[in-house]
Design a protein around this motif. Structure first.
Motif, PDB file in Angstrom:
ATOM      1  N   VAL A   1      10.936  30.646  41.701  1.00 10.72           N
ATOM      2  CA  VAL A   1      12.090  29.779  41.392  1.00 10.72           C
ATOM      3  C   VAL A   1      12.828  29.523  42.712  1.00 10.72           C
ATOM      4  O   VAL A   1      13.215  30.462  43.403  1.00 10.72           O
ATOM      5  CB  VAL A   1      13.004  30.445  40.332  1.00 10.72           C
ATOM      6  N   PRO A   2      12.985  28.240  43.095  1.00 11.47           N
ATOM      7  CA  PRO A   2      13.447  27.945  44.457  1.00 11.47           C
ATOM      8  C   PRO A   2      14.916  28.242  44.729  1.00 11.47           C
ATOM      9  O   PRO A   2      15.312  28.460  45.865  1.00 11.47           O
ATOM     10  CB  PRO A   2      13.182  26.435  44.597  1.00 11.47           C
ATOM     11  N   SER A   3      15.740  28.276  43.680  1.00  8.66           N
ATOM     12  CA  SER A   3      17.182  28.403  43.923  1.00  8.66           C
ATOM     13  C   SER A   3      17.792  29.261  42.815  1.00  8.66           C
ATOM     14  O   SER A   3      17.694  28.921  41.630  1.00  8.66           O
ATOM     15  CB  SER A   3      17.765  26.981  43.925  1.00  8.66           C
ATOM     16  N   VAL A   4      18.385  30.394  43.242  1.00  5.08           N
ATOM     17  CA  VAL A   4      18.913  31.346  42.267  1.00  5.08           C
ATOM     18  C   VAL A   4      20.318  31.766  42.685  1.00  5.08           C
ATOM     19  O   VAL A   4      20.552  32.083  43.849  1.00  5.08           O
ATOM     20  CB  VAL A   4      18.015  32.617  42.196  1.00  5.08           C
ATOM     21  N   GLU A   5      21.246  31.766  41.728  1.00  5.05           N
ATOM     22  CA  GLU A   5      22.593  32.270  42.000  1.00  5.05           C
ATOM     23  C   GLU A   5      22.926  33.313  40.939  1.00  5.05           C
ATOM     24  O   GLU A   5      22.509  33.162  39.783  1.00  5.05           O
ATOM     25  CB  GLU A   5      23.603  31.116  41.950  1.00  5.05           C
ATOM     26  N   VAL A   6      23.675  34.359  41.330  1.00  2.00           N
ATOM     27  CA  VAL A   6      24.022  35.379  40.330  1.00  2.00           C
ATOM     28  C   VAL A   6      25.530  35.395  40.091  1.00  2.00           C
ATOM     29  O   VAL A   6      26.321  35.168  41.004  1.00  2.00           O
ATOM     30  CB  VAL A   6      23.525  36.794  40.732  1.00  2.00           C
ATOM     31  N   PHE A   7      25.887  35.684  38.846  1.00  2.00           N
ATOM     32  CA  PHE A   7      27.294  35.789  38.433  1.00  2.00           C
ATOM     33  C   PHE A   7      27.451  37.117  37.716  1.00  2.00           C
ATOM     34  O   PHE A   7      26.844  37.323  36.659  1.00  2.00           O
ATOM     35  CB  PHE A   7      27.666  34.657  37.466  1.00  2.00           C
ATOM     36  N   GLN A   8      28.246  38.021  38.281  1.00  2.00           N
ATOM     37  CA  GLN A   8      28.422  39.331  37.653  1.00  2.00           C
ATOM     38  C   GLN A   8      29.748  39.349  36.884  1.00  2.00           C
ATOM     39  O   GLN A   8      30.810  39.048  37.425  1.00  2.00           O
ATOM     40  CB  GLN A   8      28.411  40.422  38.731  1.00  2.00           C
ATOM     41  N   GLY A   9      29.660  39.702  35.606  1.00  5.11           N
ATOM     42  CA  GLY A   9      30.874  39.821  34.809  1.00  5.11           C
ATOM     43  C   GLY A   9      30.635  39.411  33.367  1.00  5.11           C
ATOM     44  O   GLY A   9      29.496  39.178  32.946  1.00  5.11           O
ATOM     45  N   ASP A  10      31.735  39.335  32.631  1.00  2.27           N
ATOM     46  CA  ASP A  10      31.688  38.992  31.209  1.00  2.27           C
ATOM     47  C   ASP A  10      31.587  37.476  31.070  1.00  2.27           C
ATOM     48  O   ASP A  10      32.454  36.749  31.581  1.00  2.27           O
ATOM     49  CB  ASP A  10      32.983  39.513  30.550  1.00  2.27           C
ATOM     50  N   PHE A  11      30.559  37.018  30.400  1.00  2.00           N
ATOM     51  CA  PHE A  11      30.330  35.581  30.220  1.00  2.00           C
ATOM     52  C   PHE A  11      31.604  34.856  29.772  1.00  2.00           C
ATOM     53  O   PHE A  11      31.893  33.748  30.234  1.00  2.00           O
ATOM     54  CB  PHE A  11      29.215  35.374  29.183  1.00  2.00           C
ATOM     55  N   ARG A  12      32.361  35.502  28.906  1.00  2.00           N
ATOM     56  CA  ARG A  12      33.519  34.828  28.317  1.00  2.00           C
ATOM     57  C   ARG A  12      34.578  34.479  29.355  1.00  2.00           C
ATOM     58  O   ARG A  12      35.338  33.536  29.180  1.00  2.00           O
ATOM     59  CB  ARG A  12      34.132  35.707  27.214  1.00  2.00           C
ATOM     60  N   GLY A  13      34.626  35.251  30.464  1.00  2.00           N
ATOM     61  CA  GLY A  13      35.698  35.045  31.434  1.00  2.00           C
ATOM     62  C   GLY A  13      35.271  34.375  32.729  1.00  2.00           C
ATOM     63  O   GLY A  13      36.110  34.073  33.570  1.00  2.00           O
ATOM     64  N   ILE A  14      33.989  34.134  32.913  1.00  2.00           N
ATOM     65  CA  ILE A  14      33.513  33.608  34.205  1.00  2.00           C
ATOM     66  C   ILE A  14      33.559  32.076  34.209  1.00  2.00           C
ATOM     67  O   ILE A  14      33.080  31.437  33.272  1.00  2.00           O
ATOM     68  CB  ILE A  14      32.074  34.099  34.493  1.00  2.00           C
ATOM     69  N   ALA A  15      34.151  31.519  35.293  1.00  2.00           N
ATOM     70  CA  ALA A  15      34.205  30.053  35.409  1.00  2.00           C
ATOM     71  C   ALA A  15      32.839  29.542  35.863  1.00  2.00           C
ATOM     72  O   ALA A  15      32.278  30.017  36.848  1.00  2.00           O
ATOM     73  CB  ALA A  15      35.275  29.669  36.421  1.00  2.00           C
ATOM     74  N   LEU A  16      32.323  28.572  35.119  1.00  2.00           N
ATOM     75  CA  LEU A  16      31.007  27.996  35.416  1.00  2.00           C
ATOM     76  C   LEU A  16      31.142  26.478  35.304  1.00  2.00           C
ATOM     77  O   LEU A  16      32.040  25.989  34.617  1.00  2.00           O
ATOM     78  CB  LEU A  16      29.969  28.499  34.395  1.00  2.00           C
ATOM     79  N   PRO A  17      30.244  25.741  35.945  1.00  2.00           N
ATOM     80  CA  PRO A  17      30.379  24.278  35.921  1.00  2.00           C
ATOM     81  C   PRO A  17      30.091  23.690  34.531  1.00  2.00           C
ATOM     82  O   PRO A  17      29.057  23.993  33.931  1.00  2.00           O
ATOM     83  CB  PRO A  17      29.334  23.807  36.943  1.00  2.00           C
ATOM     84  N   GLU A  18      31.028  22.864  34.062  1.00  2.00           N
ATOM     85  CA  GLU A  18      30.877  22.293  32.714  1.00  2.00           C
ATOM     86  C   GLU A  18      29.911  21.112  32.736  1.00  2.00           C
ATOM     87  O   GLU A  18      29.703  20.495  33.768  1.00  2.00           O
ATOM     88  CB  GLU A  18      32.253  21.882  32.186  1.00  2.00           C
ATOM     89  N   GLN A  19      29.312  20.833  31.591  1.00  2.00           N
ATOM     90  CA  GLN A  19      28.392  19.681  31.407  1.00  2.00           C
ATOM     91  C   GLN A  19      27.258  19.720  32.424  1.00  2.00           C
ATOM     92  O   GLN A  19      26.842  18.671  32.920  1.00  2.00           O
ATOM     93  CB  GLN A  19      29.153  18.359  31.604  1.00  2.00           C
ATOM     94  N   SER A  20      26.773  20.899  32.779  1.00  2.00           N
ATOM     95  CA  SER A  20      25.857  21.019  33.917  1.00  2.00           C
ATOM     96  C   SER A  20      24.464  21.536  33.592  1.00  2.00           C
ATOM     97  O   SER A  20      23.544  21.283  34.362  1.00  2.00           O
ATOM     98  CB  SER A  20      26.435  21.995  34.948  1.00  2.00           C
TER      99      SER A  20
END
Ligand SMILES: C[S@@+](CC[C@H](N)C(=O)[O-])C[C@H]1O[C@@H](n2cnc3c(N)ncnc32)[C@H](O)[C@@H]1O
Length: 243
Positions: free
Chosen positions: A104-123
């Motif tokens: 997989v050419p591009s990977v980013e990690v986000f550590q924490g509770d899904f409910r509180g993490i800001a992520l890009p909308e409509q993406s």
């Protein structure tokens, strides 16, 4: 007797447990053995994701664990960017390493509770949530989480879920739980069965697949699909409209 929702494990306790359980979630062939039909569920949700979006650009794997579902997706789709999200940094470290090794050419990690993490909308063309949403608690928690999943999904994108589920009727629920107990006993004996049931009681608050399909529609998804159900496990998904 079932443990009340407000006395179930906290997210900190859940994170600590999964920090120490990376190996059990690192087998792509079997998936997690305590899950009935785990390999089939992985295949179905990832194949359905590719059927829904033949050219996937961006994926979010919620509660990715050691990355099994993103790895499975990489076997049938290439070139997507993958956002891996989990409470456990140990899981994320393993998942990132495995998903990159799978090409997989591009990977980013986000550590924490899904409910509180800001992520890009409509993406996200594809959102995967395998064996994680059963940690949601009351109705409002479920609805807010599903609304967030809807907002994050790109127009025309889809979400694919596999999970432990309960049942609307307590009679059917007991019957299915009995069958699941037999499966666990065959797998590891009665002590193993009791251990799995004990941690489900302490940690998990699953909802019926019927409840979740209705909620997916309620929050805006246009079409829902039931891919598979066997005993206390189901695989299903939903499509967001194109605009
Ligand atoms: C049962 S494992 C499943 C892992 C992976 N999806 C799989 O199918 O192999 C559940 C994972 O969800 C993570 N998790 C639980 N609650 C979460 C939350 N609120 N936000 C993010 N991750 C969560 C746990 O840390 C754990 O790694």
């Amino acid at each position: 007797m079932a443990i009340p929702l407000n006395q179930k494990s906290s997210t900190d306790t859940i994170r600590e447990r999964f920090d120490n359980d990376v190996e059990r979630f690192s087998n792509l062939q079997t998936g997690q053995a305590a899950t009935i039909d785990a390999p089939l569920a992985m295949e179905l949700i990832t194949q359905a994701a590719v059927a829904a979006t033949p050219s996937i650009k961006r994926v979010l794997d919620i509660g990715c664990g050691a990355g099994n579902n993103s790895l499975k997706l990489a076997q049938c789709s290439s070139g997507f960017h993958c956002d891996l999200l989990d409470l456990s940094q140990a899981m994320l470290d393993r998942a990132k390493q495995r998903v990159i090794a799978a090409g997989v050419p591009s990977v980013e990690v986000f550590q924490g509770d899904f409910r509180g993490i800001a992520l890009p909308e409509q993406s996200y063309d594809v959102i995967l949530a395998a064996a994680v949403l059963h940690h949601l608690r009351d109705d409002s928690d479920w609805e807010q989480a599903f609304r967030k999943i809807y907002r994050l999904t790109a127009p025309g994108g889809s979400v694919w879920i596999s999970d432990l589920v309960s049942h609307e009727s307590s009679a059917v629920h007991s019957m299915m739980w009995q069958r699941y107990g037999e499966y666990l006993s065959e797998l590891g004996g009665q002590t193993y069965r009791d251990k799995v049931f004990e941690y489900i009681d302490i940690e998990d608050s699953p909802r019926p697949v019927t409840y979740q399909l209705e909620l997916l529609r309620k929050v805006g998804f246009k079409r829902v699909e039931l891919l598979h159900k066997n005993s206390c496990f189901a695989a299903f998904g939903a499509f967001k409209g194109a605009t």
